[in-house]
Design an enzyme around this catalytic site. Structure first.
Site, PDB file in Angstrom:
ATOM      1  CB  THR A  20      -0.915  -0.493   1.355  1.00  0.00           C
ATOM      2  OG1 THR A  20      -1.541  -1.402   1.071  1.00  0.00           O
ATOM      3  CG2 THR A  20      -2.110   1.131   0.949  1.00  0.00           C
TER       4      THR A  20
ATOM      5  N   GLY B  46       2.523  -2.676   8.449  1.00  0.00           N
ATOM      6  CA  GLY B  46       3.320  -3.976   9.457  1.00  0.00           C
ATOM      7  C   GLY B  46       4.170  -3.997  10.040  1.00  0.00           C
TER       8      GLY B  46
ATOM      9  CD  GLU C  80      -4.223  -8.741   3.299  1.00  0.00           C
ATOM     10  OE1 GLU C  80      -4.640  -9.042   1.407  1.00  0.00           O
ATOM     11  OE2 GLU C  80      -2.805  -9.264   3.822  1.00  0.00           O
TER      12      GLU C  80
HETATM   13  C1  LIG Z   1      -2.783 -10.363  14.011  1.00  0.00           C
HETATM   14  C2  LIG Z   1      -3.093  -9.356  12.334  1.00  0.00           C
HETATM   15  C3  LIG Z   1      -4.153  -8.585  12.080  1.00  0.00           C
HETATM   16  C4  LIG Z   1      -3.677  -7.994  10.859  1.00  0.00           C
HETATM   17  C5  LIG Z   1      -2.986  -7.873   9.751  1.00  0.00           C
HETATM   18  C6  LIG Z   1      -2.862  -6.908   8.544  1.00  0.00           C
HETATM   19  C7  LIG Z   1      -2.422  -7.156   7.226  1.00  0.00           C
HETATM   20  C8  LIG Z   1      -3.282  -6.293   6.273  1.00  0.00           C
HETATM   21  C9  LIG Z   1      -2.357  -6.436   5.101  1.00  0.00           C
HETATM   22  C10 LIG Z   1      -2.864  -6.028   4.259  1.00  0.00           C
HETATM   23  O1  LIG Z   1      -3.389  -5.332   4.502  1.00  0.00           O
HETATM   24  S1  LIG Z   1      -1.580  -5.813   2.766  1.00  0.00           S
HETATM   25  C11 LIG Z   1      -2.420  -4.590   1.278  1.00  0.00           C
HETATM   26  C12 LIG Z   1      -3.525  -5.491   0.969  1.00  0.00           C
HETATM   27  N1  LIG Z   1      -4.246  -4.544  -0.360  1.00  0.00           N
HETATM   28  C13 LIG Z   1      -5.595  -4.925  -0.894  1.00  0.00           C
HETATM   29  O2  LIG Z   1      -5.644  -5.769  -0.752  1.00  0.00           O
HETATM   30  C14 LIG Z   1      -5.683  -5.190  -2.844  1.00  0.00           C
HETATM   31  C15 LIG Z   1      -6.846  -4.553  -2.696  1.00  0.00           C
HETATM   32  N2  LIG Z   1      -6.837  -4.662  -4.217  1.00  0.00           N
HETATM   33  C16 LIG Z   1      -6.546  -5.769  -5.396  1.00  0.00           C
HETATM   34  O3  LIG Z   1      -6.374  -7.059  -4.998  1.00  0.00           O
HETATM   35  C17 LIG Z   1      -6.851  -5.555  -6.587  1.00  0.00           C
HETATM   36  O4  LIG Z   1      -6.607  -4.484  -6.891  1.00  0.00           O
HETATM   37  C18 LIG Z   1      -8.174  -6.111  -7.134  1.00  0.00           C
HETATM   38  C19 LIG Z   1      -9.731  -5.046  -6.686  1.00  0.00           C
HETATM   39  C20 LIG Z   1      -8.563  -7.442  -6.629  1.00  0.00           C
HETATM   40  C21 LIG Z   1      -8.179  -5.353  -8.649  1.00  0.00           C
HETATM   41  O5  LIG Z   1      -7.242  -5.977  -9.281  1.00  0.00           O
HETATM   42  P1  LIG Z   1      -6.668  -5.232 -11.135  1.00  0.00           P
HETATM   43  O6  LIG Z   1      -7.428  -3.964 -11.372  1.00  0.00           O
HETATM   44  O7  LIG Z   1      -5.514  -6.276 -11.289  1.00  0.00           O
HETATM   45  O8  LIG Z   1      -8.073  -6.639 -11.155  1.00  0.00           O
HETATM   46  P2  LIG Z   1      -9.564  -6.280 -11.575  1.00  0.00           P
HETATM   47  O9  LIG Z   1      -9.509  -5.708 -13.349  1.00  0.00           O
HETATM   48  O10 LIG Z   1     -10.889  -6.143 -10.226  1.00  0.00           O
HETATM   49  O11 LIG Z   1     -10.145  -7.929 -12.074  1.00  0.00           O
HETATM   50  C22 LIG Z   1      -9.012  -8.707 -13.199  1.00  0.00           C
HETATM   51  C23 LIG Z   1      -9.284 -10.203 -13.114  1.00  0.00           C
HETATM   52  O12 LIG Z   1      -8.213 -10.877 -12.233  1.00  0.00           O
HETATM   53  C24 LIG Z   1      -8.849 -11.433 -10.986  1.00  0.00           C
HETATM   54  N3  LIG Z   1      -8.242 -11.625 -10.035  1.00  0.00           N
HETATM   55  C25 LIG Z   1      -7.896 -10.269  -9.777  1.00  0.00           C
HETATM   56  N4  LIG Z   1      -7.714 -10.215  -8.665  1.00  0.00           N
HETATM   57  C26 LIG Z   1      -7.221 -12.058  -8.458  1.00  0.00           C
HETATM   58  C27 LIG Z   1      -6.576 -12.273  -7.416  1.00  0.00           C
HETATM   59  N5  LIG Z   1      -6.022 -12.163  -5.548  1.00  0.00           N
HETATM   60  N6  LIG Z   1      -6.608 -13.634  -7.685  1.00  0.00           N
HETATM   61  C28 LIG Z   1      -7.065 -14.042  -9.034  1.00  0.00           C
HETATM   62  N7  LIG Z   1      -7.750 -13.469  -9.262  1.00  0.00           N
HETATM   63  C29 LIG Z   1      -7.043 -11.752  -9.408  1.00  0.00           C
HETATM   64  C30 LIG Z   1     -10.633 -10.564 -11.031  1.00  0.00           C
HETATM   65  O13 LIG Z   1     -11.406 -11.534 -10.748  1.00  0.00           O
HETATM   66  C31 LIG Z   1     -10.810 -10.780 -13.097  1.00  0.00           C
HETATM   67  O14 LIG Z   1     -10.634 -12.181 -13.506  1.00  0.00           O
HETATM   68  P3  LIG Z   1     -11.844 -12.166 -14.787  1.00  0.00           P
HETATM   69  O15 LIG Z   1     -13.680 -11.594 -14.012  1.00  0.00           O
HETATM   70  O16 LIG Z   1     -11.645 -10.715 -15.697  1.00  0.00           O
HETATM   71  O17 LIG Z   1     -11.640 -12.850 -15.236  1.00  0.00           O
HETATM   72  C1  LIG Z   2      -4.227  -1.606  10.581  1.00  0.00           C
HETATM   73  C2  LIG Z   2      -4.712  -1.894   9.291  1.00  0.00           C
HETATM   74  C3  LIG Z   2      -3.037  -2.660   8.503  1.00  0.00           C
HETATM   75  C4  LIG Z   2      -2.689  -2.971   7.452  1.00  0.00           C
HETATM   76  N1  LIG Z   2      -1.202  -3.806   7.107  1.00  0.00           N
HETATM   77  C5  LIG Z   2      -0.648  -3.334   6.140  1.00  0.00           C
HETATM   78  C6  LIG Z   2       0.010  -3.706   5.455  1.00  0.00           C
HETATM   79  O1  LIG Z   2       0.974  -4.605   5.986  1.00  0.00           O
HETATM   80  N2  LIG Z   2       0.834  -4.119   4.373  1.00  0.00           N
HETATM   81  C7  LIG Z   2       0.606  -3.596   3.197  1.00  0.00           C
HETATM   82  O2  LIG Z   2       0.564  -2.847   2.019  1.00  0.00           O
HETATM   83  N3  LIG Z   2      -0.591  -2.315   3.447  1.00  0.00           N
HETATM   84  C8  LIG Z   2      -1.325  -2.360   5.443  1.00  0.00           C
HETATM   85  N4  LIG Z   2      -2.924  -1.654   5.465  1.00  0.00           N
HETATM   86  C9  LIG Z   2      -3.740  -0.828   4.032  1.00  0.00           C
HETATM   87  C10 LIG Z   2      -4.692  -0.999   3.411  1.00  0.00           C
HETATM   88  O3  LIG Z   2      -4.644  -2.480   2.700  1.00  0.00           O
HETATM   89  C11 LIG Z   2      -4.933  -0.462   2.306  1.00  0.00           C
HETATM   90  O4  LIG Z   2      -5.965   0.379   3.856  1.00  0.00           O
HETATM   91  C12 LIG Z   2      -6.732  -1.320   1.983  1.00  0.00           C
HETATM   92  O5  LIG Z   2      -6.229  -2.126   1.426  1.00  0.00           O
HETATM   93  C13 LIG Z   2      -7.530   0.116   1.068  1.00  0.00           C
HETATM   94  O6  LIG Z   2      -7.256   0.265   0.716  1.00  0.00           O
HETATM   95  P1  LIG Z   2      -7.219   2.060   0.541  1.00  0.00           P
HETATM   96  O7  LIG Z   2      -6.359   2.448   2.021  1.00  0.00           O
HETATM   97  O8  LIG Z   2      -6.273   2.639  -0.406  1.00  0.00           O
HETATM   98  O9  LIG Z   2      -8.702   2.915   0.614  1.00  0.00           O
HETATM   99  P2  LIG Z   2      -8.904   3.358  -0.491  1.00  0.00           P
HETATM  100  O10 LIG Z   2      -9.055   2.520  -1.389  1.00  0.00           O
HETATM  101  O11 LIG Z   2      -8.842   4.753  -0.686  1.00  0.00           O
HETATM  102  O12 LIG Z   2     -10.631   2.928  -0.281  1.00  0.00           O
HETATM  103  C14 LIG Z   2     -11.211   4.214   0.489  1.00  0.00           C
HETATM  104  C15 LIG Z   2     -12.372   4.190  -0.411  1.00  0.00           C
HETATM  105  O13 LIG Z   2     -13.038   4.822  -1.708  1.00  0.00           O
HETATM  106  C16 LIG Z   2     -14.017   2.822  -2.076  1.00  0.00           C
HETATM  107  N5  LIG Z   2     -13.160   2.579  -3.028  1.00  0.00           N
HETATM  108  C17 LIG Z   2     -12.017   2.130  -3.634  1.00  0.00           C
HETATM  109  N6  LIG Z   2     -12.094   1.424  -4.975  1.00  0.00           N
HETATM  110  C18 LIG Z   2     -13.107   1.587  -5.135  1.00  0.00           C
HETATM  111  C19 LIG Z   2     -14.003   1.211  -6.765  1.00  0.00           C
HETATM  112  N7  LIG Z   2     -12.905   0.499  -7.461  1.00  0.00           N
HETATM  113  N8  LIG Z   2     -15.288   0.868  -6.327  1.00  0.00           N
HETATM  114  C20 LIG Z   2     -16.260   1.472  -5.558  1.00  0.00           C
HETATM  115  N9  LIG Z   2     -15.639   2.068  -4.383  1.00  0.00           N
HETATM  116  C21 LIG Z   2     -14.421   2.050  -4.124  1.00  0.00           C
HETATM  117  C22 LIG Z   2     -13.902   1.665  -0.656  1.00  0.00           C
HETATM  118  O14 LIG Z   2     -14.306   1.717  -0.761  1.00  0.00           O
HETATM  119  C23 LIG Z   2     -13.375   2.603  -0.014  1.00  0.00           C
HETATM  120  O15 LIG Z   2     -15.209   3.397   0.897  1.00  0.00           O
HETATM  121  C24 LIG Z   2      -3.025  -1.542   5.953  1.00  0.00           C
HETATM  122  C25 LIG Z   2      -4.206  -0.879   6.609  1.00  0.00           C
HETATM  123  C26 LIG Z   2      -5.108  -1.291   7.574  1.00  0.00           C
HETATM  124  C27 LIG Z   2      -5.699  -0.284   8.182  1.00  0.00           C
END
Ligand SMILES: CCCCCCC/C=C/C(=O)SCCNC(=O)CCNC(=O)[C@H](O)C(C)(C)COP(=O)(O)OP(=O)(O)OC[C@H]1O[C@@H](n2cnc3c(N)ncnc32)[C@H](O)[C@@H]1OP(=O)(O)O
Ligand SMILES: Cc1cc2nc3c(=O)[nH]c(=O)nc-3n(C[C@H](O)[C@H](O)[C@H](O)COP(=O)(O)OP(=O)(O)OC[C@H]3O[C@@H](n4cnc5c(N)ncnc54)[C@H](O)[C@@H]3O)c2cc1C
Length: 611
Positions: free
Chosen positions: A150, A189, A434
């Site tokens: 992120t 994190g 996530e």
């Molecule tokens: C005790 C501890 C607790 C706390 C732990 C906290 C840990 C936190 C860590 C984090 O937050 S790490 C960062 C997490 N970030 C995300 O999850 C990002 C979310 N965004 C995405 O995953 C992608 O941007 C998206 C929303 C899936 C869009 O991706 P993209 O724009 O590249 O694809 P699309 O155009 O939407 O779809 C195209 C095609 O790809 C397929 N697809 C998308 N994602 C996946 C996947 N993960 N695996 C497999 N396939 C995927 C999607 O279904 C589309 O397929 P078709 O429909 O075209 O066939």
């Molecule tokens: C406690 C915590 C731990 C984390 N740990 C990690 C980590 O270890 N590593 C890491 O890489 N990241 C980490 N993150 C970041 C986290 O993965 C992102 O905050 C998360 O993926 C959401 O992305 P964003 O913050 O950019 O929100 P945004 O995507 O900007 O979302 C903001 C708003 O916009 C809306 N929105 C965005 N896209 C769309 C769409 N296509 N259609 C409709 N609405 C949309 C959302 O629904 C939401 O309401 C952590 C976050 C938290 C809170």
């Protein structure tokens, strides 16, 4: 009477909760075994917990009175102590004991991203040589890793990530840059103070072409004095809603060079001449998120609601307030139908989600094997769609459910000492991390008929694809939730059908299965009425049945939450302890508040001067 109002914590068990346990209608231990996956696993879990609970390093009696730095330092001490214990006792990193130890300690032990994301991602996306090089160092805490994906400007839209990694064939290195303020990695994190290495997710450029997001191992701090390396600026992002003990951080990389070997290359690589080679799905570099979403269901999200149910239901049998029947003693608040209506559907939800998460984890492991050993990616889209939808639904429902439990405990539910506010603020994060829930729901919605019809008619009317998709997104998200709800109810029913050899626990869990399903209908009544799927009269029957089920659950409620087998050390709750002495603990714990320390003389003078 001159007797001290507060004596040492009363021995024994509060009679109001004791009376709830005298005649359960089912063998509590067997439900515990079922939730653990068998009696042997229950024994192992309890053994691990007894070792942890008997080690003062893991004690958190003062957890509600610490500064942020004290919380962080405590979590690091616990992480180091746990590593020592695992070595002493021979607990393998991928073994059952270690799994229970990390589950018992959760985010209260530092390096959650290191253990839960950094290491698993290397195992999934790295080749054997990379796994052999990095994983032992990480498991031994010789390096600490984070997962840096992120950025300040992008979290959801991964194709919009701005960090670039450009291959330079002249020196066989990648050069990493962040072009602007919005490119700064923000949130990872374990990054702010702990990490020595980062898995940097960035856009790969080679031979002048962008190949999309890939993962790169980048050392960011010295292993000698922990100072940041040249080109690296790193720090903590400041206070958060919860996870104060976690050093979520920021990372700036400017002209940082890493060897070609540091790109995780199980499914894609850059050859020495800069040629990009891809093996498998376009989205395999997103796989780590799919695995983490799946793991968090049972490791973090469902336990929050389970613990809240334990606290609220135990408290609701020792809290007497008002009178149902004039002339009688005050009523246990759990005897009020409204309190049952608040708490018992949450309890049923914990069981429904537990069985769903268990089934889904089995499916996820099966797909992992398919991909890793056979290169078969055919199930990946389904795994992604369902993991995204379940993570979104379970985190939404568990967050709302914890808040319902908190509110059901009145003023004491608003005290941090109840354990409920921090359960809420912690699980609320899972609606965002996530994968933000709305976005995750829309990923699931790619399967869904009705929404599809509307989408199709828009497209046929000549509307652009992206416009049609966005203008259908509300319906799509609703359809995704419905799809996941159906999957969960269906799984619960199937799980019950496999319990015919244990009629006593099948009977009590069947009540919860019915309660979960009926509560789901009532919560979405408009959907069932809108399609003419149900009539108003049928809905009345559902309401009456749900009410009868609440009465059935009432007599076993405390035994059902006891079956979760959480120790008082894990609940951290003054009002939810096993013995039910809520008022004693509230008073005793409040004495630890720094506000109750001896008033400094200077402050006394200031206070007295204004009176
Ligand atoms: C005790 C501890 C607790 C706390 C732990 C906290 C840990 C936190 C860590 C984090 O937050 S790490 C960062 C997490 N970030 C995300 O999850 C990002 C979310 N965004 C995405 O995953 C992608 O941007 C998206 C929303 C899936 C869009 O991706 P993209 O724009 O590249 O694809 P699309 O155009 O939407 O779809 C195209 C095609 O790809 C397929 N697809 C998308 N994602 C996946 C996947 N993960 N695996 C497999 N396939 C995927 C999607 O279904 C589309 O397929 P078709 O429909 O075209 O066939
Ligand atoms: C406690 C915590 C731990 C984390 N740990 C990690 C980590 O270890 N590593 C890491 O890489 N990241 C980490 N993150 C970041 C986290 O993965 C992102 O905050 C998360 O993926 C959401 O992305 P964003 O913050 O950019 O929100 P945004 O995507 O900007 O979302 C903001 C708003 O916009 C809306 N929105 C965005 N896209 C769309 C769409 N296509 N259609 C409709 N609405 C949309 C959302 O629904 C939401 O309401 C952590 C976050 C938290 C809170």
């Amino acid at each position: 009477t001159g007797q001290p109002l507060v004596t040492a914590t009363q021995s024994g068990v509060n009679p109001d909760i004791h009376s709830e346990r005298t005649s359960p209608s089912f063998p509590v231990e067997r439900v515990t075994n079922l939730l653990d996956g068998g009696a042997e696993l229950t024994a192992t879990r309890r053994h691990v917990e007894s070792i942890i609970n008997s080690d003062s390093t893991f004690s958190q009696d003062d957890r509600y009175f610490l500064t942020r730095v004290e919380q962080y330092e405590g979590s690091v001490r616990r992480a180091v102590r746990l590593r020592e214990k695992m070595k002493e006792l021979g607990w393998a990193d991928n073994g059952t004991e270690a799994m229970f130890a990390f589950r018992v300690l959760g985010a209260d032990v530092a390096f959650g991203i290191h253990n839960g994301v950094f290491i698993p991602t290397i195992k999934e996306l790295g080749i054997e040589a990379q796994i052999a090089k990095w994983v032992p160092l990480a498991q031994d805490l010789q390096i600490i890793g984070t997962y840096a994906q992120t950025e300040l400007g992008h979290g959801t839209y991964l194709r919009g990530l701005e960090t670039t990694v450009t291959f330079d064939p002249s020196n066989q290195e990648f050069v990493i840059n962040m072009p602007r303020l919005s490119s700064i990695k923000w949130w990872p994190g374990d990054l702010g103070r702990s990490a020595t290495h980062a898995l940097v997710l960035a856009q790969l450029y080679t031979q002048g072409k962008c190949q999309g997001m890939h993962a790169f191992i980048v050392q960011i701090r010295s292993l000698v004095d922990h100072s940041s390396l040249p080109g690296v600026t790193v720090g903590d992002i400041g206070p958060k809603m919860n996870f104060d003990q976690v050093d979520n951080g920021f990372l700036i990389l400017q002209n940082v060079h890493i060897p070609r070997e540091n790109m995780l290359c199980r499914y894609s690589e850059v050859s020495p001449d800069g040629t990009y080679v891809k093996r498998g799905s376009d989205r395999i570099n997103y796989f780590s998120m799919v695995l983490t979403r799946t793991r968090l269901l049972s490791a973090e999200i469902i336990p929050a609601l389970a613990k809240a149910c334990v606290i609220a239901i135990r408290y609701s049998v020792v809290r007497r307030q008002s009178k149902l029947k004039p002339g009688e003693m005050e009523t246990k608040i759990l005897d009020y139908q409204m309190q049952q209506q608040k708490l018992f559907p949450q309890l049923a939800t914990v069981f429904a989600f537990h069985f769903m998460a268990s089934s889904f984890e089995a499916f996820c492991n099966q797909v992992k094997v398919q991909i890793k050993s056979k290169g078969d990616f055919s199930s990946l889209p389904e795994l992604h769609a369902l993991s995204a939808g379940l993570k979104a639904l379970l985190s939404d429902v568990c967050s709302a459910g914890v808040e319902t439990c908190r509110r059901a405990c009145g003023g004491h539910g608003y005290s941090l000492l109840s354990g409920l506010p921090s359960l809420y603020t912690r699980v609320a994060g899972s609606c965002t991390y996530e994968g933000e829930n709305t976005v995750m729901q829309l990923q699931t919605a790619r399967l869904i008929k009705n929404a599809g019809f509307q989408l199709q008619s828009l497209l046929q009317s000549g509307v652009e694809q992206y416009v049609a998709w966005d203008s259908t997104s509300i319906l799509l998200a609703q359809a995704a939730i419905a799809h996941c709800q159906y999957t969960i109810v269906n799984n619960f029913v199937e799980t019950m059908s496999r319990l015919q050899h244990e009629p006593e626990i099948q009977q009590v869990l069947q009540v919860l299965c019915d309660l979960y399903a009926l509560s789901g209908i009532l919560a979405n009544a408009e959907e069932f009425l809108h399609d003419g799927y149900m009539t108003g009269h049928q809905l009345d029957l559902v309401t009456a049945s749900q009410r009868d089920l609440l009465t059935c659950v009432r007599k076993d409620a405390v035994s059902l939450v006891d079956a979760f087998d959480y120790s008082d050390q894990q609940l951290h709750s003054a009002i939810g302890s096993y013995d039910g002495h809520a008022y004693q603990r509230l008073f005793e714990w409040a004495q630890k508040a720094p506000m109750n320390a001896k008033v400094p003389f200077a402050l006394f003078l200031a206070l007295s001067s204004c009176c």
